[in-house]
Design a protein around this motif. Structure first.
Motif, mmCIF file in Angstrom:
data_model
loop_
_atom_site.group_PDB
_atom_site.id
_atom_site.type_symbol
_atom_site.label_atom_id
_atom_site.label_comp_id
_atom_site.label_asym_id
_atom_site.label_seq_id
_atom_site.Cartn_x
_atom_site.Cartn_y
_atom_site.Cartn_z
ATOM 1 N N HIS A 52 0.826 -1.205 0.000
ATOM 2 C CA HIS A 52 0.000 0.000 0.000
ATOM 3 C C HIS A 52 0.859 1.253 0.000
ATOM 4 O O HIS A 52 1.977 1.259 0.509
ATOM 5 C CB HIS A 52 -0.905 0.011 1.225
ATOM 6 C CG HIS A 52 -1.848 -1.156 1.279
ATOM 7 N ND1 HIS A 52 -2.744 -1.323 2.320
ATOM 8 C CD2 HIS A 52 -2.057 -2.205 0.442
ATOM 9 C CE1 HIS A 52 -3.442 -2.418 2.120
ATOM 10 N NE2 HIS A 52 -3.044 -2.974 0.979
ATOM 11 N N GLU A 53 0.288 2.320 -0.549
ATOM 12 C CA GLU A 53 0.971 3.610 -0.574
ATOM 13 C C GLU A 53 -0.046 4.720 -0.360
ATOM 14 O O GLU A 53 -1.255 4.537 -0.576
ATOM 15 C CB GLU A 53 1.681 3.791 -1.926
ATOM 16 C CG GLU A 53 2.497 5.067 -2.062
ATOM 17 C CD GLU A 53 3.553 5.248 -0.983
ATOM 18 O OE1 GLU A 53 3.160 5.627 0.148
ATOM 19 O OE2 GLU A 53 4.736 5.040 -1.272
ATOM 20 N N ASN A 54 0.424 5.871 0.115
ATOM 21 C CA ASN A 54 -0.435 7.037 0.237
ATOM 22 C C ASN A 54 -0.868 7.509 -1.155
ATOM 23 O O ASN A 54 -0.184 7.267 -2.149
ATOM 24 C CB ASN A 54 0.286 8.160 0.982
ATOM 25 C CG ASN A 54 0.698 7.742 2.375
ATOM 26 O OD1 ASN A 54 1.855 7.361 2.586
ATOM 27 N ND2 ASN A 54 -0.228 7.776 3.308
ATOM 28 N N PHE A 55 -1.999 8.170 -1.209
ATOM 29 C CA PHE A 55 -2.637 8.470 -2.489
ATOM 30 C C PHE A 55 -1.725 9.223 -3.465
ATOM 31 O O PHE A 55 -1.661 8.892 -4.645
ATOM 32 C CB PHE A 55 -3.913 9.287 -2.266
ATOM 33 C CG PHE A 55 -4.996 8.574 -1.517
ATOM 34 C CD1 PHE A 55 -4.937 7.208 -1.259
ATOM 35 C CD2 PHE A 55 -6.102 9.270 -1.060
ATOM 36 C CE1 PHE A 55 -5.942 6.558 -0.580
ATOM 37 C CE2 PHE A 55 -7.125 8.634 -0.376
ATOM 38 C CZ PHE A 55 -7.039 7.284 -0.135
ATOM 39 N N LEU A 56 -1.047 10.255 -2.969
ATOM 40 C CA LEU A 56 -0.292 11.135 -3.857
ATOM 41 C C LEU A 56 1.107 10.618 -4.159
ATOM 42 O O LEU A 56 1.861 11.275 -4.882
ATOM 43 C CB LEU A 56 -0.225 12.541 -3.262
ATOM 44 C CG LEU A 56 -1.581 13.223 -3.053
ATOM 45 C CD1 LEU A 56 -1.389 14.634 -2.487
ATOM 46 C CD2 LEU A 56 -2.380 13.274 -4.344
ATOM 47 N N ARG A 57 1.453 9.442 -3.632
ATOM 48 C CA ARG A 57 2.803 8.893 -3.839
ATOM 49 C C ARG A 57 2.793 7.594 -4.629
ATOM 50 O O ARG A 57 3.854 7.090 -5.001
ATOM 51 C CB ARG A 57 3.477 8.643 -2.484
ATOM 52 C CG ARG A 57 3.639 9.888 -1.632
ATOM 53 C CD ARG A 57 4.092 9.521 -0.239
ATOM 54 N NE ARG A 57 4.070 10.669 0.659
ATOM 55 C CZ ARG A 57 4.083 10.592 1.980
ATOM 56 N NH1 ARG A 57 4.123 9.405 2.575
ATOM 57 N NH2 ARG A 57 4.074 11.670 2.719
ATOM 58 N N GLY A 58 1.622 7.042 -4.858
ATOM 59 C CA GLY A 58 1.557 5.707 -5.428
ATOM 60 C C GLY A 58 1.398 5.686 -6.940
ATOM 61 O O GLY A 58 1.377 6.721 -7.617
ATOM 62 N N GLU A 59 1.248 4.472 -7.469
ATOM 63 C CA GLU A 59 1.140 4.241 -8.905
ATOM 64 C C GLU A 59 -0.286 4.466 -9.433
ATOM 65 O O GLU A 59 -0.481 4.618 -10.628
ATOM 66 C CB GLU A 59 1.577 2.809 -9.233
ATOM 67 C CG GLU A 59 3.054 2.527 -8.990
ATOM 68 C CD GLU A 59 3.946 3.324 -9.916
ATOM 69 O OE1 GLU A 59 3.639 3.395 -11.117
ATOM 70 O OE2 GLU A 59 4.943 3.891 -9.429
ATOM 71 N N ILE A 60 -1.270 4.466 -8.530
ATOM 72 C CA ILE A 60 -2.656 4.638 -8.963
ATOM 73 C C ILE A 60 -2.995 6.129 -9.027
ATOM 74 O O ILE A 60 -2.656 6.889 -8.104
ATOM 75 C CB ILE A 60 -3.627 3.943 -7.988
ATOM 76 C CG1 ILE A 60 -3.281 2.461 -7.834
ATOM 77 C CG2 ILE A 60 -5.063 4.099 -8.452
ATOM 78 C CD1 ILE A 60 -4.106 1.760 -6.754
ATOM 79 N N ASP A 61 -3.660 6.533 -10.077
ATOM 80 C CA ASP A 61 -4.181 7.903 -10.141
ATOM 81 C C ASP A 61 -5.124 8.102 -8.956
ATOM 82 O O ASP A 61 -6.130 7.403 -8.844
ATOM 83 C CB ASP A 61 -4.933 8.088 -11.460
ATOM 84 C CG ASP A 61 -5.542 9.476 -11.614
ATOM 85 O OD1 ASP A 61 -5.538 10.258 -10.644
ATOM 86 O OD2 ASP A 61 -6.065 9.754 -12.713
#
Length: 257
Positions: A210-219
């Protein structure tokens, strides 16, 4: 819409306040262990709180496997966690979809899921909704690909079973987030909870990271659209501090009705 985070179980209501969370999720026992949950001193406060509570079952549970040394303790512990969740007023118990061993027929996993619900029914039933969560990796998983999810739901026909949709798991598992709510609801008829997570791994990577919203691969706009279109409460299982999770919660709140 109710939005919150996965928090430490020591003082979950304080953790909710620190994040401005409407919803919290936590473990009732070691997520990597087989011990049954113990009664909580704060059970009354949790029941009386206006914060919605969800419980996540231990990661070690796998009711789908043919290995009886794992499968039978798993279904017993799942029921124990459901009963403990009911004691604190939880709205649901999340459990991963599980998997079969390499070389085993995937159908046996679906059959074992049905046996788990039949076992619980014979013991008086699950006192809270059980929400099966889609998973990110594994070619032998029962709830990674949605064609397998459809077979699982078919196997559980006649039982009351809910769904927890994890955005990281879906993306890393190879399922496009565009239109995903409609596709899932066509299979299950419901989405009870969203695990709103960014992803460290790429699409179809199989990586449960998991990653935070603004740092990850998902828009991140896709994550907020999944939450919005589902109409379900959302739990951020994103990493970092209370402030990091509060930022993810705020991101969703700014974009939702």
């Amino acid at each position: 819409m109710r939005i919150g985070a996965h928090v430490d179980a020591t003082d979950p209501l304080a953790e909710a306040k620190a994040r401005g969370a409407d919803v919290i999720q936590f473990f009732l026992a070691d997520p990597q262990g087989w011990k049954a949950p113990k009664p909580r001193d704060d059970a009354e406060a949790l029941r009386d709180s206006d914060v919605d509570i969800f419980i996540h079952s231990p990661y070690v549970l796998n009711v789908a496997t043919a290995n009886n040394r794992i499968r039978i303790p798993s279904r017993k512990l799942l029921l124990a966690h459901a009963r403990a969740a009911a004691e604190i007023g939880a709205k649901g118990l999340i459990v991963h979809g599980g998997h079969v061993n390499a070389g085993d027929d995937i159908q046996s996993g679906f059959d074992n899921w049905r046996k788990a619900f039949a076992f619980a029914e014979a013991e008086g039933g699950f006192p809270v909704p059980v929400l099966i969560e889609n998973t990110a990796g594994g070619d032998n998983a029962c709830a990674r690909r949605f064609d397998m999810l459809a077979r699982l739901w078919e196997a559980l026909d006649g039982y009351e079973v809910g769904l927890c949709l994890d955005t990281c798991h879906a993306y890393a598992g190879g399922e496009d987030l565009v239109g995903i709510v409609d596709r899932v609801q066509a299979i299950t008829g419901r989405i009870d909870l969203i695990h709103a997570n960014g992803s460290k791994g790429g699409f179809d990577s199989g990586q449960d990271r998991h990653e935070n919203f603004l740092r990850g691969e998902i828009d991140p706009e896709l994550i907020s659209e999944v939450v919005r279109s589902s109409g379900a409460p959302a739990v951020c299982e994103t990493p970092g501090t209370a402030e990091d999770q509060a930022a993810d919660i705020a991101y969703l709140r700014e974009r939702l009705p």
